[in-house]
Design an enzyme around this catalytic site. Structure first.
Site, PDB file in Angstrom:
ATOM      1  N   LEU A  86       0.852  -1.184   0.000  1.00 19.56           N
ATOM      2  CA  LEU A  86       0.000   0.000   0.000  1.00 19.56           C
ATOM      3  C   LEU A  86       0.887   1.234   0.000  1.00 19.56           C
ATOM      4  O   LEU A  86       1.962   1.223   0.584  1.00 19.56           O
ATOM      5  CB  LEU A  86      -0.857   0.037   1.271  1.00 19.56           C
ATOM      6  N   GLU A 119     -10.353   0.921   7.495  1.00 17.79           N
ATOM      7  CA  GLU A 119     -10.059  -0.322   8.221  1.00 17.79           C
ATOM      8  C   GLU A 119      -8.789  -0.150   9.038  1.00 17.79           C
ATOM      9  O   GLU A 119      -7.830   0.464   8.561  1.00 17.79           O
ATOM     10  CB  GLU A 119      -9.860  -1.470   7.209  1.00 17.79           C
ATOM     11  N   LYS A 121      -5.247  -0.713  10.285  1.00 18.73           N
ATOM     12  CA  LYS A 121      -4.098  -1.369   9.659  1.00 18.73           C
ATOM     13  C   LYS A 121      -3.379  -2.157  10.753  1.00 18.73           C
ATOM     14  O   LYS A 121      -2.621  -1.610  11.543  1.00 18.73           O
ATOM     15  CB  LYS A 121      -3.172  -0.339   9.024  1.00 18.73           C
ATOM     16  N   ASP A 123      -0.920  -4.589  12.594  1.00 16.51           N
ATOM     17  CA  ASP A 123       0.499  -4.834  12.411  1.00 16.51           C
ATOM     18  C   ASP A 123       0.788  -6.314  12.614  1.00 16.51           C
ATOM     19  O   ASP A 123       0.958  -6.781  13.730  1.00 16.51           O
ATOM     20  CB  ASP A 123       1.262  -4.002  13.449  1.00 16.51           C
ATOM     21  N   TYR A 230      -9.310  -9.139   5.313  1.00 16.00           N
ATOM     22  CA  TYR A 230      -9.581  -7.776   4.844  1.00 16.00           C
ATOM     23  C   TYR A 230      -9.783  -7.656   3.335  1.00 16.00           C
ATOM     24  O   TYR A 230     -10.007  -6.576   2.834  1.00 16.00           O
ATOM     25  CB  TYR A 230      -8.517  -6.782   5.317  1.00 16.00           C
ATOM     26  N   LYS A 328      -0.643   6.398   8.011  1.00 15.15           N
ATOM     27  CA  LYS A 328       0.197   5.883   9.097  1.00 15.15           C
ATOM     28  C   LYS A 328       0.221   6.870  10.267  1.00 15.15           C
ATOM     29  O   LYS A 328       0.393   8.080  10.067  1.00 15.15           O
ATOM     30  CB  LYS A 328       1.632   5.673   8.582  1.00 15.15           C
ATOM     31  N   CYS A 423      25.576   6.820  48.704  1.00 16.04           N
ATOM     32  CA  CYS A 423      25.546   5.790  47.670  1.00 16.04           C
ATOM     33  C   CYS A 423      24.527   4.718  48.059  1.00 16.04           C
ATOM     34  O   CYS A 423      24.561   4.217  49.185  1.00 16.04           O
ATOM     35  CB  CYS A 423      26.930   5.177  47.531  1.00 16.04           C
ATOM     36  N   CYS A 426      26.809   1.317  48.940  1.00 12.77           N
ATOM     37  CA  CYS A 426      27.716   1.195  50.090  1.00 12.77           C
ATOM     38  C   CYS A 426      27.411   2.207  51.179  1.00 12.77           C
ATOM     39  O   CYS A 426      27.988   2.138  52.269  1.00 12.77           O
ATOM     40  CB  CYS A 426      29.159   1.345  49.633  1.00 12.77           C
ATOM     41  N   CYS A 441      30.317   7.944  43.387  1.00 13.80           N
ATOM     42  CA  CYS A 441      30.598   7.286  44.655  1.00 13.80           C
ATOM     43  C   CYS A 441      32.103   7.038  44.612  1.00 13.80           C
ATOM     44  O   CYS A 441      32.597   6.371  43.715  1.00 13.80           O
ATOM     45  CB  CYS A 441      29.839   5.961  44.749  1.00 13.80           C
ATOM     46  N   CYS A 446      33.079  -0.086  47.046  1.00 14.23           N
ATOM     47  CA  CYS A 446      31.615  -0.124  46.941  1.00 14.23           C
ATOM     48  C   CYS A 446      31.184  -1.398  46.201  1.00 14.23           C
ATOM     49  O   CYS A 446      31.674  -1.686  45.096  1.00 14.23           O
ATOM     50  CB  CYS A 446      31.166   1.116  46.183  1.00 14.23           C
TER      51      CYS A 446
HETATM   52  S1  IVH Z   1      -5.349  -4.104   1.955  1.00 14.57           S
HETATM   53  C1  IVH Z   1      -3.362  -4.289  -2.207  1.00 14.57           C
HETATM   54  N1  IVH Z   1      -6.238  -3.839   4.371  1.00 14.57           N
HETATM   55  O1  IVH Z   1      -0.728  -3.670   5.201  1.00 14.57           O
HETATM   56  C2  IVH Z   1      -3.298  -3.985  -0.793  1.00 14.57           C
HETATM   57  N2  IVH Z   1      -3.936  -4.304   4.082  1.00 14.57           N
HETATM   58  O2  IVH Z   1       1.278  -2.047   3.809  1.00 14.57           O
HETATM   59  C3  IVH Z   1      -3.859  -5.035   0.034  1.00 14.57           C
HETATM   60  N3  IVH Z   1      -2.707  -4.534   6.175  1.00 14.57           N
HETATM   61  O3  IVH Z   1       0.381  -6.114   2.998  1.00 14.57           O
HETATM   62  C4  IVH Z   1      -3.819  -4.712   1.420  1.00 14.57           C
HETATM   63  N4  IVH Z   1      -4.398  -4.209   7.506  1.00 14.57           N
HETATM   64  O4  IVH Z   1      -0.417  -6.860   5.272  1.00 14.57           O
HETATM   65  C5  IVH Z   1      -5.162  -4.069   3.608  1.00 14.57           C
HETATM   66  N5  IVH Z   1      -7.199  -3.613   6.437  1.00 14.57           N
HETATM   67  C6  IVH Z   1      -6.124  -3.857   5.690  1.00 14.57           C
HETATM   68  C7  IVH Z   1      -4.856  -4.108   6.255  1.00 14.57           C
HETATM   69  C8  IVH Z   1      -3.788  -4.321   5.397  1.00 14.57           C
HETATM   70  C9  IVH Z   1      -3.111  -4.471   7.452  1.00 14.57           C
HETATM   71  C10 IVH Z   1      -1.330  -4.798   5.757  1.00 14.57           C
HETATM   72  C11 IVH Z   1      -1.225  -5.871   4.722  1.00 14.57           C
HETATM   73  C12 IVH Z   1      -0.518  -5.245   3.590  1.00 14.57           C
HETATM   74  C13 IVH Z   1       0.183  -4.098   4.245  1.00 14.57           C
HETATM   75  C14 IVH Z   1       0.474  -3.021   3.245  1.00 14.57           C
END
Ligand code: IVH
Length: 700
Positions: A86, A119, A121, A123, A230, A328, A423, A426, A441, A446
């Site tokens: 993305l 949605e 994102k 990790d 997703y 982000k 200290c 000691c 010290c 010590c």
């Molecule tokens: S859509 C074509 N939706 O983010 C893109 N990705 O930086 C398909 N990720 O590889 C991804 N949550 O692992 C999408 N709600 C979400 C996501 C998501 C996490 C991750 C995914 C992707 C990465 C891209």
């Protein structure tokens, strides 16, 4: 001469850096820099390539998605529809730029009347699940976007992933989503690791990736993994008539998620549809505020155009679709309670105040302690035990207490903290010399200093005695078995075995490791003795030039200062060390105990003439610029710079986007650290400086 690199040079350097971090992240699951820093590198490279399209190379990381698939352990799987990445937006401006691009590409569409999905994102690790006739038939990682790894056996152990779909679905259905570890499950896993003495994970993403890359699915099964679906990937074959609530194939992303949810796949309840691009931006901010209330970690929000027909119209670049953007979140600060300010005593007697915090999860890990450097820093920050304080940590950067969060009534603040006069170890006086920022010290007996001296003696850069960390040394000193480094060499396995948490196997191992250290070269012994200003580089220069400990002990200040890389300050420090009877007594004992007292000879060149001194060191830092801030253990500032120069590097006084790394010692300059953060320059802990010198790479 100008030291600025040309765009071509910078692009090449960025590519090397990005490749390196791709490998750490995608292939080794051991990232060295925070995601935000990585993203900044990619952005800088993209910017250069946008300004100089002739510099784009086909193998540039901007032209590909991610790491290459590691295929030794799991068989490769080709994704028929590539798993793309993305594009990211790091600010409102970048989000707006994305909307502007949509507006240009869709002139007939009013973005304020268009549906968007927002949605979380998550990790974790991107995963492709293939269902054939409703049965899970394969799970594959993303890999480089085209070829991933077959991790079916491991994914089958994840409870969230249904083996059979709950509703009829197309004959061949690929579901994409993220395998992740919920925050609480991650904390529990790490607590278990701590209790069992095994390695803990730096963050939930690493934990998820590490758990998936297991040879034995039983290990994966023991890890609390979860899954969010997703996206729908490949669909093939007839769509069953009685598919249930929705229609296949779905016409929108929201309908796709509803179908997946109805089929029994987990879909995040925090994903939602909004009307209009402005509402999408507002939702991003809302999720950002709520991010810590969610039971899983997110690093942003994915905003997607809902209508799948528009997806087709918008298409994709070589690496990312145009219909989505990842907004982000910026590196974060968290507040927590400052429970106490305590003082630790180092091997030289330096008393360093540190913050004891109510544990707080920030920048990807839990922070409990943070250094406050010295008395002036505590006063400057005006932090007081009981205060609510802001803690800042970005990825692998050393956590920092920024300052207090003050309530409306300053009168209700707890009293200011004052540096203790005694200290903590000691009970002797702590003294601060006029004009100096550090407090010491001065009692050489010590116990805390003793412990730290022995820990230093055994440390990696010194005698490298495995199994002799701080806890073990403390135990040995408290039991009265050891009070200086020489005592280590007369420890018998029988006496060790009597200690708690010490079986016959570990005591045997420890005795063997101590014995083996006797043959370490003189340069390591010199580092181990803890002579002020004598770190690995100086020690090596001294050992090579003077040959033996005997010669070194009896060298004059002039002789010492004449060694390349050793000035009069270091020479005086060596003389002072060997004129102290206590040091001499320890050294004499070490000699009597049979430690090696010379240096393996430098290679002989040509016709047998002596090798040139100092020897040409491997040019590990050729062309790299390394900035040092704060005090490094075992190196003066000059020594640290000399060590960098000797390896082909540069060591300027300021951080710029040309800086390869910033080495952070004790009491570092806040401006250098924040500049490094802003420019996404990796930081290296002072204790890893020697590794950086040796390898020329950012230590993991
Ligand atoms: S859509 C074509 N939706 O983010 C893109 N990705 O930086 C398909 N990720 O590889 C991804 N949550 O692992 C999408 N709600 C979400 C996501 C998501 C996490 C991750 C995914 C992707 C990465 C891209």
């Amino acid at each position: 001469m100008s030291v600025r690199s040309t765009p071509a040079e910078r692009a090449a350097a960025l590519r090397r850096l990005i490749e390196h971090h791709n490998e750490r992240y995608f292939e080794l699951d051991a990232p060295e820099i925070p995601d935000a820093d990585y993203d900044a590198l990619v952005r800088e490279l993209r910017k250069i390539e946008a300004e100089h399209p002739d510099l784009i190379t086909p193998d540039s990381p901007t032209q590909r998605v991610g790491g290459a698939a590691v295929t030794q352990l799991f068989s490769p799987v080709r994704h028929r529809i590539p798993m793309m990445s993305l594009d990211n937006a790091f600010s409102d401006e970048e989000l707006l730029a994305w909307a502007d691009r949509l507006a240009r590409l869709l002139p007939d569409v009013d973005l304020e009347r268009l549906d968007f999905m927002c949605e979380p994102k998550v990790d974790g690790v991107a995963m492709s699940l293939t269902y054939v006739d409703g049965m899970l038939s394969r799970a594959a990682t993303r890999g480089d976007g085209v070829t991933g790894e077959d991790v079916t056996a491991n994914v089958r152990t994840i409870r969230d992933v249904p083996h059979r779909l709950a509703r009829p679905a197309p004959h061949h259905l690929e579901v994409r989503g993220e395998v992740y570890m919920a925050t609480a499950a991650f904390a529990e896993l790490n607590a278990r690791a701590a209790a069992e003495g095994t390695k803990s994970f730096a963050n939930p993403r690493n934990a998820a990736a590490g758990s998936l890359r297991q040879k034995d699915p039983a290990v994966t099964a023991s890890r609390p993994l979860s899954f969010w679906a997703y996206q729908i990937g490949e669909i093939d074959g007839a769509v069953p008539e009685a598919a249930g609530d929705g229609e296949w194939p779905p016409a929108s992303q929201s309908a796709a998620l509803a179908l997946l949810c109805a089929a029994g796949l987990p879909v995040s309840p925090d994903a939602g549809k909004v009307l209009g691009v402005s509402a999408a931006f507002t939702r991003c901010r809302e999720l950002e505020h709520r991010r810590h209330d969610l039971p899983y970690e997110i690093d942003g929000v994915v905003v997607k155009v809902d209508d799948l027909v528009l997806h087709a119209r918008l298409g994709a670049t070589s690496r990312a679709p145009r219909w989505a953007i990842a907004f982000k979140f910026p590196p974060e600060d968290r507040t927590t309670t400052l429970l106490d300010i305590m003082v630790s005593i180092g091997r030289t007697g330096r008393a360093t105040p540190f913050a004891v915090l109510e544990p707080v999860f920030v920048g990807g890990s839990t922070v409990r302690l943070a250094t406050l450097h010295n008395e002036d820093q505590v006063r400057l920050k005006d932090v007081r035990p009981g205060d609510l304080v802001v803690v800042h940590k970005a990825g692998d950067v050393i956590p920092e207490v920024v300052g207090p969060v003050l309530g409306p009534d300053p009168a209700t603040r707890p009293p200011a903290w004052s540096f203790p006069s005694a200290c903590p170890s000691c009970g002797g006086p702590l003294t601060r010399l006029p004009g100096e920022s550090d407090t010491y010290c001065t009692n050489i007996d010590c116990p805390a200093q003793r412990v730290q001296r022995i820990v230093h003696f055994a440390s990696r850069a010194a005698m490298d005695i495995e199994g002799l960390g701080e806890e073990r040394v403390l135990q040995l000193v408290e039991a009265g078995l050891v009070s200086d480094p020489a005592d280590l060499y007369v420890l018998g396995a029988d006496r060790l075995e009597a200690l708690e948490r010490m079986g016959s196997v570990s005591s045997g191992k420890l005795v063997a490791a101590i014995e083996a250290s006797k043959s370490q070269p003189l340069s390591r012994l010199l580092v181990a003795l803890g002579i002020r200003h004598v770190g690995p580089t100086v020690a090596r220069a001294l050992a090579i030039q003077l040959g033996t400990l005997g010669a070194l002990r009896h060298a004059t200040a002039e002789e010492l200062a004449g060694v390349a890389g050793v000035g009069s300050v270091i020479a005086d420090s060596v003389i002072e060390f060997f004129s102290n009877p206590r040091n001499v007594a320890v050294v004499d004992r070490l000699v009597a105990l049979g430690l090696r007292l010379d240096e393996p000879s430098a290679p002989v060149v040509g016709d047998g003439a002596a090798a040139p001194t100092p020897p040409e060191l491997p040019q590990t830092l050729a062309g790299k610029s390394v900035v040092v801030t704060g005090t490094l253990e075992g190196f003066t500032r000059e020594e640290a710079e000399a060590a960098i120069l000797a390896r082909g590097g540069k060591s300027p006084g300021t951080v710029s986007n040309k800086t390869f790394a910033v080495v952070v010692g004790e009491s570092p300059g806040a401006s250098k650290i924040s500049k490094a953060e802003a420019l996404a320059v990796p930081t290296v802990e002072g204790s890893r400086f020697a590794t950086l010198l040796d390898t020329g790479e950012i230590p993991g």
